[in-house]
Design a protein around this motif. Structure first.
Motif, PDB file in Angstrom:
ATOM      1  N   ILE A 247       0.856  -1.187   0.000  1.00  0.00           N
ATOM      2  CA  ILE A 247       0.000   0.000   0.000  1.00  0.00           C
ATOM      3  C   ILE A 247       0.887   1.230   0.000  1.00  0.00           C
ATOM      4  O   ILE A 247       1.645   1.465   0.952  1.00  0.00           O
ATOM      5  CB  ILE A 247      -0.935   0.033   1.230  1.00  0.00           C
ATOM      6  N   SER A 248       0.813   2.030  -1.064  1.00  0.00           N
ATOM      7  CA  SER A 248       1.567   3.268  -1.155  1.00  0.00           C
ATOM      8  C   SER A 248       0.695   4.419  -0.672  1.00  0.00           C
ATOM      9  O   SER A 248      -0.461   4.545  -1.088  1.00  0.00           O
ATOM     10  CB  SER A 248       2.020   3.507  -2.601  1.00  0.00           C
ATOM     11  N   LEU A 249       1.229   5.255   0.213  1.00  0.00           N
ATOM     12  CA  LEU A 249       0.453   6.304   0.882  1.00  0.00           C
ATOM     13  C   LEU A 249       0.835   7.680   0.347  1.00  0.00           C
ATOM     14  O   LEU A 249       2.021   8.037   0.325  1.00  0.00           O
ATOM     15  CB  LEU A 249       0.709   6.259   2.398  1.00  0.00           C
ATOM     16  N   HIS A 250      -0.167   8.449  -0.039  1.00  0.00           N
ATOM     17  CA  HIS A 250       0.076   9.778  -0.609  1.00  0.00           C
ATOM     18  C   HIS A 250      -0.995  10.765  -0.170  1.00  0.00           C
ATOM     19  O   HIS A 250      -2.096  10.376   0.260  1.00  0.00           O
ATOM     20  CB  HIS A 250       0.109   9.703  -2.143  1.00  0.00           C
ATOM     21  N   ALA A 251      -0.673  12.044  -0.300  1.00  0.00           N
ATOM     22  CA  ALA A 251      -1.628  13.139  -0.059  1.00  0.00           C
ATOM     23  C   ALA A 251      -1.217  14.280  -0.977  1.00  0.00           C
ATOM     24  O   ALA A 251      -0.490  15.183  -0.579  1.00  0.00           O
ATOM     25  CB  ALA A 251      -1.603  13.568   1.401  1.00  0.00           C
ATOM     26  N   ASP A 252      -1.651  14.217  -2.205  1.00  0.00           N
ATOM     27  CA  ASP A 252      -1.187  15.150  -3.229  1.00  0.00           C
ATOM     28  C   ASP A 252      -1.899  16.495  -3.160  1.00  0.00           C
ATOM     29  O   ASP A 252      -2.849  16.695  -2.391  1.00  0.00           O
ATOM     30  CB  ASP A 252      -1.379  14.528  -4.617  1.00  0.00           C
ATOM     31  N   ALA A 253      -1.424  17.394  -3.997  1.00  0.00           N
ATOM     32  CA  ALA A 253      -2.054  18.705  -4.155  1.00  0.00           C
ATOM     33  C   ALA A 253      -2.338  18.920  -5.630  1.00  0.00           C
ATOM     34  O   ALA A 253      -1.507  18.589  -6.486  1.00  0.00           O
ATOM     35  CB  ALA A 253      -1.137  19.806  -3.621  1.00  0.00           C
ATOM     36  N   LEU A 254      -3.504  19.446  -5.949  1.00  0.00           N
ATOM     37  CA  LEU A 254      -3.878  19.706  -7.330  1.00  0.00           C
ATOM     38  C   LEU A 254      -3.542  21.143  -7.698  1.00  0.00           C
ATOM     39  O   LEU A 254      -3.841  22.077  -6.946  1.00  0.00           O
ATOM     40  CB  LEU A 254      -5.372  19.454  -7.541  1.00  0.00           C
ATOM     41  N   ALA A 255      -2.928  21.319  -8.858  1.00  0.00           N
ATOM     42  CA  ALA A 255      -2.607  22.672  -9.321  1.00  0.00           C
ATOM     43  C   ALA A 255      -3.867  23.408  -9.761  1.00  0.00           C
ATOM     44  O   ALA A 255      -3.962  24.632  -9.652  1.00  0.00           O
ATOM     45  CB  ALA A 255      -1.597  22.609 -10.472  1.00  0.00           C
ATOM     46  N   GLU A 256      -4.835  22.657 -10.280  1.00  0.00           N
ATOM     47  CA  GLU A 256      -6.088  23.258 -10.734  1.00  0.00           C
ATOM     48  C   GLU A 256      -7.252  22.438 -10.200  1.00  0.00           C
ATOM     49  O   GLU A 256      -7.152  21.221 -10.033  1.00  0.00           O
ATOM     50  CB  GLU A 256      -6.145  23.295 -12.258  1.00  0.00           C
ATOM     51  N   GLY A 257      -8.363  23.102  -9.971  1.00  0.00           N
ATOM     52  CA  GLY A 257      -9.551  22.407  -9.510  1.00  0.00           C
ATOM     53  C   GLY A 257      -9.440  22.038  -8.042  1.00  0.00           C
ATOM     54  O   GLY A 257      -8.517  22.427  -7.335  1.00  0.00           O
ATOM     55  N   GLU A 258     -10.423  21.280  -7.587  1.00  0.00           N
ATOM     56  CA  GLU A 258     -10.474  20.908  -6.178  1.00  0.00           C
ATOM     57  C   GLU A 258     -10.902  19.465  -6.062  1.00  0.00           C
ATOM     58  O   GLU A 258     -11.748  18.977  -6.818  1.00  0.00           O
ATOM     59  CB  GLU A 258     -11.441  21.810  -5.419  1.00  0.00           C
ATOM     60  N   ALA A 259     -10.299  18.732  -5.123  1.00  0.00           N
ATOM     61  CA  ALA A 259     -10.675  17.344  -4.853  1.00  0.00           C
ATOM     62  C   ALA A 259     -10.613  17.136  -3.357  1.00  0.00           C
ATOM     63  O   ALA A 259      -9.775  17.719  -2.667  1.00  0.00           O
ATOM     64  CB  ALA A 259      -9.722  16.382  -5.567  1.00  0.00           C
ATOM     65  N   ARG A 260     -11.509  16.323  -2.846  1.00  0.00           N
ATOM     66  CA  ARG A 260     -11.493  16.024  -1.413  1.00  0.00           C
ATOM     67  C   ARG A 260     -11.871  14.569  -1.201  1.00  0.00           C
ATOM     68  O   ARG A 260     -12.561  13.953  -2.024  1.00  0.00           O
ATOM     69  CB  ARG A 260     -12.436  16.943  -0.643  1.00  0.00           C
ATOM     70  N   GLY A 261     -11.387  14.038  -0.098  1.00  0.00           N
ATOM     71  CA  GLY A 261     -11.708  12.660   0.256  1.00  0.00           C
ATOM     72  C   GLY A 261     -10.703  11.669  -0.296  1.00  0.00           C
ATOM     73  O   GLY A 261      -9.973  11.954  -1.246  1.00  0.00           O
ATOM     74  N   ALA A 262     -10.683  10.516   0.308  1.00  0.00           N
ATOM     75  CA  ALA A 262      -9.723   9.479  -0.066  1.00  0.00           C
ATOM     76  C   ALA A 262     -10.090   8.841  -1.401  1.00  0.00           C
ATOM     77  O   ALA A 262     -11.259   8.720  -1.765  1.00  0.00           O
ATOM     78  CB  ALA A 262      -9.667   8.405   1.018  1.00  0.00           C
ATOM     79  N   ALA A 263      -9.062   8.435  -2.128  1.00  0.00           N
ATOM     80  CA  ALA A 263      -9.228   7.697  -3.380  1.00  0.00           C
ATOM     81  C   ALA A 263      -8.173   6.602  -3.405  1.00  0.00           C
ATOM     82  O   ALA A 263      -7.069   6.763  -2.875  1.00  0.00           O
ATOM     83  CB  ALA A 263      -9.073   8.618  -4.587  1.00  0.00           C
ATOM     84  N   VAL A 264      -8.509   5.476  -4.023  1.00  0.00           N
ATOM     85  CA  VAL A 264      -7.576   4.346  -4.115  1.00  0.00           C
ATOM     86  C   VAL A 264      -7.348   4.033  -5.585  1.00  0.00           C
ATOM     87  O   VAL A 264      -8.300   3.901  -6.369  1.00  0.00           O
ATOM     88  CB  VAL A 264      -8.107   3.104  -3.377  1.00  0.00           C
ATOM     89  N   TYR A 265      -6.071   3.910  -5.948  1.00  0.00           N
ATOM     90  CA  TYR A 265      -5.678   3.638  -7.331  1.00  0.00           C
ATOM     91  C   TYR A 265      -5.154   2.215  -7.466  1.00  0.00           C
ATOM     92  O   TYR A 265      -4.433   1.719  -6.589  1.00  0.00           O
ATOM     93  CB  TYR A 265      -4.585   4.602  -7.772  1.00  0.00           C
ATOM     94  N   VAL A 266      -5.498   1.590  -8.583  1.00  0.00           N
ATOM     95  CA  VAL A 266      -4.895   0.312  -8.958  1.00  0.00           C
ATOM     96  C   VAL A 266      -4.151   0.517 -10.279  1.00  0.00           C
ATOM     97  O   VAL A 266      -4.342   1.521 -10.963  1.00  0.00           O
ATOM     98  CB  VAL A 266      -5.960  -0.799  -9.100  1.00  0.00           C
ATOM     99  N   LEU A 267      -3.316  -0.441 -10.618  1.00  0.00           N
ATOM    100  CA  LEU A 267      -2.485  -0.315 -11.816  1.00  0.00           C
ATOM    101  C   LEU A 267      -3.295  -0.557 -13.083  1.00  0.00           C
ATOM    102  O   LEU A 267      -4.123  -1.465 -13.152  1.00  0.00           O
ATOM    103  CB  LEU A 267      -1.331  -1.317 -11.752  1.00  0.00           C
ATOM    104  N   SER A 268      -3.026   0.278 -14.068  1.00  0.00           N
ATOM    105  CA  SER A 268      -3.636   0.084 -15.380  1.00  0.00           C
ATOM    106  C   SER A 268      -2.770   0.753 -16.426  1.00  0.00           C
ATOM    107  O   SER A 268      -2.167   1.800 -16.162  1.00  0.00           O
ATOM    108  CB  SER A 268      -5.046   0.682 -15.423  1.00  0.00           C
ATOM    109  N   ASP A 269      -2.684   0.153 -17.615  1.00  0.00           N
ATOM    110  CA  ASP A 269      -1.934   0.777 -18.706  1.00  0.00           C
ATOM    111  C   ASP A 269      -2.600   2.057 -19.163  1.00  0.00           C
ATOM    112  O   ASP A 269      -1.935   2.994 -19.620  1.00  0.00           O
ATOM    113  CB  ASP A 269      -1.802  -0.193 -19.882  1.00  0.00           C
ATOM    114  N   GLU A 270      -3.914   2.103 -19.052  1.00  0.00           N
ATOM    115  CA  GLU A 270      -4.663   3.288 -19.449  1.00  0.00           C
ATOM    116  C   GLU A 270      -5.307   3.898 -18.212  1.00  0.00           C
ATOM    117  O   GLU A 270      -6.017   3.222 -17.468  1.00  0.00           O
ATOM    118  CB  GLU A 270      -5.734   2.935 -20.481  1.00  0.00           C
ATOM    119  N   ALA A 271      -5.055   5.177 -17.985  1.00  0.00           N
ATOM    120  CA  ALA A 271      -5.603   5.848 -16.819  1.00  0.00           C
ATOM    121  C   ALA A 271      -7.121   5.974 -16.934  1.00  0.00           C
ATOM    122  O   ALA A 271      -7.671   6.091 -18.033  1.00  0.00           O
ATOM    123  CB  ALA A 271      -4.976   7.224 -16.657  1.00  0.00           C
TER     124      ALA A 271
END
Length: 405
Positions: A247-271
């Motif tokens: 489990i990789s742990l992150h807390a990023d910042a967006l340059a544009e727009g707004e996002a809130r709440g946790a999100a979980v990513y899995v691997l994919s060749d296409e985002a």
């Protein structure tokens, strides 16, 4: 030249020989044909004639003083050692097999002599070779300094490492590797003096403690301080630990727009969306910013094999992500509006380990920043992750008999 030869010497390869007279197979054993030694002013000269050139080396040893020559490989059957010790400076000569494929000649020295020059000359007409060694008188201290067998990686393997016996894994326990993102020269996202690297290290330690207290989990961190760990090293650490979950742990910042709440990513060749693609690109660039460029380390065959392995592993990773999101939603009451996402994160590319990347929140959002800075809120988040992992563990074990081996 003598300065180079004092530490001695290189292998002299016979593979460069050519000519019709060498139609014999040079890989066969060479024969000793003649040899002599002559004293000269200030030293001695040793000559050895063999039927063909072979790889060889020469060096001196102490206690007692002696000259050593190794050959690959010389038949000494007709050799007369007495022909090589007719010298006041050479006390005796012996030769014979040394190790499989190699033979050795040892000359006991009556006084300290160092190698001034050594050469092998081949006769282009018959392939025969003559080795000429010039020895020079010296004092014992200089002889001792120059003595010693040259290191050869084909011979001098390192001593076997002492490896502790690894106790058998308890099948009822789950090994989890937590990966606090960024660190050291790569602080990650920053806001109001708070860095993603520091915050995720703190949360990683808190989550580690919560999981350990739950029982049934062995938990380690890819980093336990403020230092840089490459993406490749993070995945390698999980594999070395025999991880069942990464489990990789992150807390990023967006340059544009707004996002809130946790999100979980899995691997994919296409985002799954443009924002996920941009986030993966920024994370994967961390190694380049730290001076590590793995962009040319691709191996097509290995990638194909790993992609096949991920076909079996991808559903397990997605199930882990869903259970974690359920646990987080129950614990803190909110997740991202599109909480399950996918992208080509390099840190998720362990083919044999269910792996997810958790965005615990976004430093660019005021509410998330407040939550992430609150230790009580973080404890709730850790408890939700714990509950999700427990639910996934129980389901994964039930489905194990149905998976391909």
């Amino acid at each position: 030249m003598s300065g180079v030869l004092r530490r001695i010497l290189a292998f002299v390869l016979s593979g460069v020989l050519a000519g019709p007279a060498l139609s014999q197979e040079l890989g066969a054993m060479a024969r000793f044909e003649a040899g002599n030694v002559q004293d000269r002013w200030g030293g001695s000269e040793l000559r050895i004639e063999i039927s063909q050139g072979v790889p060889w080396r020469i060096f001196t040893l102490t206690n007692p003083n002696r000259l050593v020559m190794d050959f690959r490989e010389v038949q000494w059957a007709d050799a007369d050692p007495s022909a090589l010790d007719k010298s006041d400076r050479i006390a005796g000569v012996r030769m014979g097999g040394y190790r499989p494929g190699w033979s050795r000649l040892v000359a006991d020295l009556a006084e300290p002599l160092i190698v001034e020059s050594a050469e092998l000359v081949t006769d282009v007409s018959d392939g025969g070779a003559t080795i000429t060694i010039r020895l020079e008188q010296t004092d014992q201290a200089s002889f001792d300094l120059a003595a010693g067998a040259p290191r050869d990686p084909r011979w001098d393997l390192p001593a076997p490492a002492v490896v502790d016996t690894v106790p058998p894994r308890d099948p009822d326990r789950v090994s989890i590797v937590l990966d606090p993102g960024h660190g050291g020269i790569d602080p990650g996202a920053e806001r109001d003096g708070i860095t993603e690297a520091d915050l995720m290290l703190t949360f990683g330690r808190e989550l580690q403690d919560v999981l350990r207290r739950a029982g049934g989990f062995d938990v380690m961190l890819t980093r336990d301080g403020d230092y840089f760990v490459s993406l490749e090293a993070r995945v390698a650490a999980a594999r070395d630990a025999g991880a069942d979950v990464f489990i990789s742990l992150h807390a990023d910042a967006l340059a544009e727009g707004e996002a809130r709440g946790a999100a979980v990513y899995v691997l994919s060749d296409e985002a799954s969306d443009a924002a996920s693609a941009a986030l993966a690109e920024r994370h994967n660039r961390d190694d380049l910013l730290a001076g590590i460029d793995l962009s040319q380390s691709d191996d097509r065959v290995a990638n194909v094999l790993m992609s096949l392995a991920r076909l079996d592993n991808a559903p397990r990773s997605e199930a882990l992500a869903k259970h974690m999101l359920d646990g987080i939603r129950n614990a803190v009451g909110r997740v991202h509006k599109r909480p399950l996402r996918s992208a080509g994160f390099s840190v998720l590319k362990a083919a044999d380990i269910p792996s997810v990347l958790l965005e615990v929140g976004f430093l660019s959002t005021e509410e998330d920043l407040k939550n992430l800075s609150d230790p009580i809120w973080r404890q709730g988040m850790a408890a939700g992750i714990r509950d999700g992992i427990i639910a996934w563990r129980d389901e994964d074990r039930a489905l194990a008999p149905l998976r391909r081996n």
